[in-house]
Scaffold this active site. Structure first.
Site, mmCIF file in Angstrom:
data_model
loop_
_atom_site.group_PDB
_atom_site.id
_atom_site.type_symbol
_atom_site.label_atom_id
_atom_site.label_comp_id
_atom_site.label_asym_id
_atom_site.label_seq_id
_atom_site.Cartn_x
_atom_site.Cartn_y
_atom_site.Cartn_z
ATOM 1 N N GLY A 12 0.775 -1.240 0.000
ATOM 2 C CA GLY A 12 0.000 0.000 0.000
ATOM 3 C C GLY A 12 0.801 1.282 0.000
ATOM 4 N N SER A 13 2.069 1.218 -0.425
ATOM 5 C CA SER A 13 2.856 2.461 -0.372
ATOM 6 C C SER A 13 2.396 3.464 -1.441
ATOM 7 C CB SER A 13 4.353 2.180 -0.495
ATOM 8 O OG SER A 13 4.704 1.826 -1.807
ATOM 9 N N MET A 89 -3.467 -7.242 -7.411
ATOM 10 C CA MET A 89 -2.916 -8.378 -8.140
ATOM 11 C C MET A 89 -3.987 -9.207 -8.843
ATOM 12 S SD MET A 89 0.158 -7.756 -7.457
ATOM 13 C CE MET A 89 1.114 -9.197 -7.884
ATOM 14 N N ARG A 90 -4.912 -8.516 -9.518
ATOM 15 C CA ARG A 90 -5.947 -9.237 -10.253
ATOM 16 C C ARG A 90 -6.206 -8.549 -11.586
ATOM 17 N NH1 ARG A 90 -9.574 -12.551 -7.806
ATOM 18 N NH2 ARG A 90 -11.180 -11.862 -9.238
ATOM 19 N N LEU A 91 -6.540 -9.365 -12.583
ATOM 20 C CA LEU A 91 -7.015 -8.813 -13.852
ATOM 21 C C LEU A 91 -8.474 -8.415 -13.683
ATOM 22 C CD1 LEU A 91 -5.736 -11.170 -16.695
ATOM 23 C CD2 LEU A 91 -5.245 -8.734 -16.408
ATOM 24 N N ASN A 106 -3.611 2.258 -13.552
ATOM 25 C CA ASN A 106 -2.713 1.302 -12.896
ATOM 26 C C ASN A 106 -1.301 1.855 -12.922
ATOM 27 O OD1 ASN A 106 -1.901 -1.204 -11.693
ATOM 28 N ND2 ASN A 106 -1.109 -1.835 -13.692
ATOM 29 N N HIS A 108 2.734 0.494 -12.879
ATOM 30 C CA HIS A 108 3.540 -0.713 -13.081
ATOM 31 C C HIS A 108 5.019 -0.341 -12.997
ATOM 32 C CE1 HIS A 108 4.458 -4.727 -14.443
ATOM 33 N NE2 HIS A 108 5.355 -4.197 -15.245
HETATM 34 C C1 GRF Z 1 4.297 -1.350 -7.034
HETATM 35 O O1 GRF Z 1 5.618 -1.610 -7.426
HETATM 36 C C2 GRF Z 1 3.422 -1.152 -8.240
HETATM 37 O O2 GRF Z 1 4.084 -0.582 -9.303
HETATM 38 C C3 GRF Z 1 3.023 -2.571 -8.563
HETATM 39 O O3 GRF Z 1 2.858 -3.206 -7.330
HETATM 40 C C4 GRF Z 1 3.650 -2.548 -6.364
HETATM 41 C C5 GRF Z 1 2.730 -2.131 -5.265
HETATM 42 O O4 GRF Z 1 3.422 -1.551 -4.187
HETATM 43 N N1 GRF Z 1 1.832 -2.581 -9.390
HETATM 44 P P1 GRF Z 1 2.606 -0.838 -3.045
HETATM 45 O O5 GRF Z 1 1.607 -1.859 -2.512
HETATM 46 O O6 GRF Z 1 1.937 0.369 -3.631
HETATM 47 O O7 GRF Z 1 3.622 -0.476 -2.002
#
Ligand code: GRF
Length: 201
Positions: A12-13, A89-91, A106, A108
Protein backbone atom coordinates in the site's frame (compact mmCIF):
# COMPACT_ATOMS: atom_id res chain seq x y z
CA UNK A 1 -15.16 14.29 -10.43
CA UNK A 2 -12.61 13.59 -7.76
CA UNK A 3 -13.63 10.66 -5.59
CA UNK A 4 -10.99 7.94 -5.77
CA UNK A 5 -11.53 4.24 -5.22
CA UNK A 6 -8.25 2.48 -4.42
CA UNK A 7 -7.84 -1.25 -5.06
CA UNK A 8 -4.81 -2.93 -3.54
CA UNK A 9 -3.52 -6.34 -2.54
CA UNK A 10 -0.43 -5.64 -0.46
CA UNK A 11 1.89 -3.11 1.08
CA UNK A 12 0.00 0.00 0.00
CA UNK A 13 2.86 2.46 -0.37
CA UNK A 14 1.42 3.91 -3.58
CA UNK A 15 -1.91 4.39 -1.87
CA UNK A 16 -0.14 6.06 1.03
CA UNK A 17 1.73 8.41 -1.31
CA UNK A 18 -1.58 9.41 -2.92
CA UNK A 19 -3.13 9.95 0.52
CA UNK A 20 -0.13 12.06 1.57
CA UNK A 21 -0.35 14.21 -1.54
CA UNK A 22 -4.05 14.81 -0.94
CA UNK A 23 -3.44 15.66 2.73
CA UNK A 24 -0.67 18.06 1.75
CA UNK A 25 -2.92 19.82 -0.76
CA UNK A 26 -0.84 18.69 -3.73
CA UNK A 27 -3.65 16.63 -5.24
CA UNK A 28 -7.23 17.84 -5.32
CA UNK A 29 -9.13 14.60 -4.71
CA UNK A 30 -10.58 12.52 -1.93
CA UNK A 31 -10.27 8.86 -1.14
CA UNK A 32 -13.79 7.47 -1.09
CA UNK A 33 -12.93 3.85 -0.35
CA UNK A 34 -9.98 1.44 -0.23
CA UNK A 35 -10.73 -2.16 -1.17
CA UNK A 36 -8.47 -5.18 -0.95
CA UNK A 37 -8.95 -8.72 -2.14
CA UNK A 38 -6.62 -9.75 0.71
CA UNK A 39 -7.77 -9.28 4.26
CA UNK A 40 -4.16 -9.25 5.48
CA UNK A 41 -2.98 -6.50 3.10
CA UNK A 42 -0.92 -3.95 5.08
CA UNK A 43 -2.45 -1.28 2.83
CA UNK A 44 -5.83 -1.85 4.50
CA UNK A 45 -4.29 -1.17 7.90
CA UNK A 46 -2.73 2.03 6.60
CA UNK A 47 -6.13 3.08 5.24
CA UNK A 48 -7.81 2.42 8.58
CA UNK A 49 -5.11 4.28 10.47
CA UNK A 50 -5.78 7.25 8.19
CA UNK A 51 -9.48 7.01 8.98
CA UNK A 52 -10.44 5.92 5.46
CA UNK A 53 -13.20 3.48 4.62
CA UNK A 54 -11.30 0.24 4.09
CA UNK A 55 -12.95 -2.98 2.98
CA UNK A 56 -11.63 -6.49 2.55
CA UNK A 57 -13.51 -8.42 -0.11
CA UNK A 58 -11.79 -11.80 -0.28
CA UNK A 59 -11.64 -13.17 -3.80
CA UNK A 60 -10.80 -16.76 -2.97
CA UNK A 61 -13.15 -19.26 -4.57
CA UNK A 62 -15.24 -16.69 -6.42
CA UNK A 63 -15.34 -16.46 -10.18
CA UNK A 64 -14.10 -13.23 -11.67
CA UNK A 65 -17.47 -11.95 -12.84
CA UNK A 66 -19.11 -12.43 -9.48
CA UNK A 67 -16.15 -11.02 -7.59
CA UNK A 68 -15.89 -7.96 -9.82
CA UNK A 69 -19.62 -7.36 -9.38
CA UNK A 70 -19.14 -7.24 -5.61
CA UNK A 71 -16.28 -4.78 -5.92
CA UNK A 72 -18.22 -2.66 -8.42
CA UNK A 73 -21.15 -2.46 -6.02
CA UNK A 74 -18.91 -1.02 -3.33
CA UNK A 75 -17.29 1.44 -5.73
CA UNK A 76 -20.72 2.66 -6.81
CA UNK A 77 -21.99 2.73 -3.22
CA UNK A 78 -19.15 5.09 -2.41
CA UNK A 79 -19.77 7.12 -5.59
CA UNK A 80 -16.26 6.61 -6.89
CA UNK A 81 -15.29 8.60 -9.99
CA UNK A 82 -11.82 7.22 -10.66
CA UNK A 83 -10.48 3.76 -9.80
CA UNK A 84 -6.78 3.54 -8.96
CA UNK A 85 -5.14 0.13 -8.93
CA UNK A 86 -2.23 0.29 -6.51
CA UNK A 87 -0.58 -3.10 -6.33
CA UNK A 88 -3.86 -4.88 -7.08
CA UNK A 89 -2.92 -8.38 -8.14
CA UNK A 90 -5.95 -9.24 -10.25
CA UNK A 91 -7.01 -8.81 -13.85
CA UNK A 92 -10.28 -6.94 -14.26
CA UNK A 93 -13.25 -8.40 -16.14
CA UNK A 94 -14.64 -6.73 -19.27
CA UNK A 95 -17.73 -5.80 -17.30
CA UNK A 96 -15.63 -4.00 -14.68
CA UNK A 97 -13.75 -2.03 -17.32
CA UNK A 98 -16.99 -1.10 -19.07
CA UNK A 99 -18.36 0.27 -15.78
CA UNK A 100 -15.52 2.84 -15.59
CA UNK A 101 -14.55 3.74 -19.15
CA UNK A 102 -11.17 5.53 -19.13
CA UNK A 103 -11.62 5.81 -15.40
CA UNK A 104 -9.30 3.05 -14.21
CA UNK A 105 -5.57 3.64 -13.75
CA UNK A 106 -2.71 1.30 -12.90
CA UNK A 107 0.92 1.76 -11.95
CA UNK A 108 3.54 -0.71 -13.08
CA UNK A 109 7.23 -0.80 -12.09
CA UNK A 110 8.77 -0.89 -15.57
CA UNK A 111 8.83 1.17 -18.72
CA UNK A 112 5.98 -0.60 -20.50
CA UNK A 113 5.67 -2.35 -22.87
CA UNK A 114 8.90 -3.83 -21.48
CA UNK A 115 8.50 -6.29 -18.63
CA UNK A 116 4.78 -6.58 -17.98
CA UNK A 117 3.52 -8.98 -15.33
CA UNK A 118 5.06 -10.10 -12.08
CA UNK A 119 8.58 -9.24 -10.88
CA UNK A 120 9.08 -6.47 -13.39
CA UNK A 121 12.19 -5.17 -11.62
CA UNK A 122 13.75 -8.65 -11.61
CA UNK A 123 12.88 -9.05 -15.29
CA UNK A 124 14.61 -5.73 -16.06
CA UNK A 125 17.76 -6.71 -14.13
CA UNK A 126 17.91 -10.13 -15.73
CA UNK A 127 17.48 -8.65 -19.19
CA UNK A 128 20.38 -6.29 -18.53
CA UNK A 129 18.66 -3.05 -19.47
CA UNK A 130 20.46 0.15 -18.47
CA UNK A 131 17.30 2.15 -17.92
CA UNK A 132 14.06 1.11 -16.31
CA UNK A 133 11.30 3.00 -14.52
CA UNK A 134 7.57 3.03 -14.03
CA UNK A 135 4.41 3.62 -15.99
CA UNK A 136 0.93 4.89 -15.16
CA UNK A 137 -1.59 3.75 -17.73
CA UNK A 138 -5.29 3.35 -18.35
CA UNK A 139 -6.43 -0.20 -17.70
CA UNK A 140 -7.89 -2.41 -20.37
CA UNK A 141 -8.62 -6.12 -20.33
CA UNK A 142 -5.04 -7.19 -20.93
CA UNK A 143 -2.26 -7.32 -18.39
CA UNK A 144 -0.34 -4.05 -17.97
CA UNK A 145 -1.70 -2.84 -21.29
CA UNK A 146 -3.75 0.26 -22.10
CA UNK A 147 -2.76 3.79 -23.12
CA UNK A 148 0.18 5.27 -21.22
CA UNK A 149 -0.38 8.48 -19.27
CA UNK A 150 3.02 9.09 -17.65
CA UNK A 151 6.35 7.33 -17.35
CA UNK A 152 9.49 8.03 -15.35
CA UNK A 153 12.91 6.55 -16.08
CA UNK A 154 15.63 5.58 -13.63
CA UNK A 155 19.13 4.23 -14.31
CA UNK A 156 19.96 0.59 -13.64
CA UNK A 157 23.34 0.52 -11.89
CA UNK A 158 25.96 -2.21 -12.11
CA UNK A 159 25.60 -3.25 -8.51
CA UNK A 160 21.83 -3.06 -8.34
CA UNK A 161 19.85 -5.83 -6.72
CA UNK A 162 16.10 -6.29 -7.13
CA UNK A 163 15.73 -4.39 -3.85
CA UNK A 164 17.88 -1.39 -4.73
CA UNK A 165 16.36 -1.06 -8.20
CA UNK A 166 12.84 -1.47 -6.81
CA UNK A 167 13.45 1.27 -4.25
CA UNK A 168 14.71 3.69 -6.92
CA UNK A 169 11.68 2.97 -9.09
CA UNK A 170 9.23 3.15 -6.18
CA UNK A 171 10.29 6.71 -5.40
CA UNK A 172 9.26 7.68 -8.93
CA UNK A 173 6.04 5.67 -8.68
CA UNK A 174 5.03 7.69 -5.66
CA UNK A 175 5.60 10.88 -7.61
CA UNK A 176 4.04 10.12 -10.99
CA UNK A 177 0.93 8.29 -9.80
CA UNK A 178 -0.48 11.43 -8.20
CA UNK A 179 0.56 13.49 -11.22
CA UNK A 180 -1.27 11.13 -13.55
CA UNK A 181 -4.35 11.15 -11.32
CA UNK A 182 -4.36 14.96 -11.43
CA UNK A 183 -4.18 14.91 -15.23
CA UNK A 184 -7.08 12.49 -15.53
CA UNK A 185 -9.19 14.33 -12.95
CA UNK A 186 -8.58 17.60 -14.78
CA UNK A 187 -10.06 16.10 -17.95
CA UNK A 188 -7.40 17.93 -19.92
CA UNK A 189 -6.31 15.02 -22.05
CA UNK A 190 -7.44 13.08 -25.06
CA UNK A 191 -6.76 9.53 -26.13
CA UNK A 192 -6.01 8.90 -29.78
CA UNK A 193 -5.42 5.22 -30.41
CA UNK A 194 -2.77 4.29 -27.90
CA UNK A 195 -1.56 7.85 -27.46
CA UNK A 196 -2.63 10.00 -24.57
CA UNK A 197 -2.30 13.67 -25.40
CA UNK A 198 -2.04 15.90 -22.37
CA UNK A 199 -3.38 19.38 -23.03
CA UNK A 200 -1.27 21.99 -21.31
CA UNK A 201 -3.08 24.92 -19.70
C1 GRF B 1 4.30 -1.35 -7.03
O1 GRF B 1 5.62 -1.61 -7.43
C2 GRF B 1 3.42 -1.15 -8.24
O2 GRF B 1 4.08 -0.58 -9.30
C3 GRF B 1 3.02 -2.57 -8.56
O3 GRF B 1 2.86 -3.21 -7.33
C4 GRF B 1 3.65 -2.55 -6.36
C5 GRF B 1 2.73 -2.13 -5.27
O4 GRF B 1 3.42 -1.55 -4.19
N1 GRF B 1 1.83 -2.58 -9.39
P1 GRF B 1 2.61 -0.84 -3.04
O5 GRF B 1 1.61 -1.86 -2.51
O6 GRF B 1 1.94 0.37 -3.63
O7 GRF B 1 3.62 -0.48 -2.00
Amino acid sequence: MRRLGILLSGRGSNFQAIANNIAAGRLDAEIAVVISNRESAPGLQIARSLGKTALAIPSRGLDRTLYDQMVLEELHRHTVDLVCLAGYMRLLSAQFIAAFPRRILNIHPSLLPSFPGLDAQRQALEHGVRISGCTVHFVDENLDSGPIILQAAVPVRDHDTVDTLSARILKEEHRIYSEAIAIVLSGKFSVEGRRVRINAQ
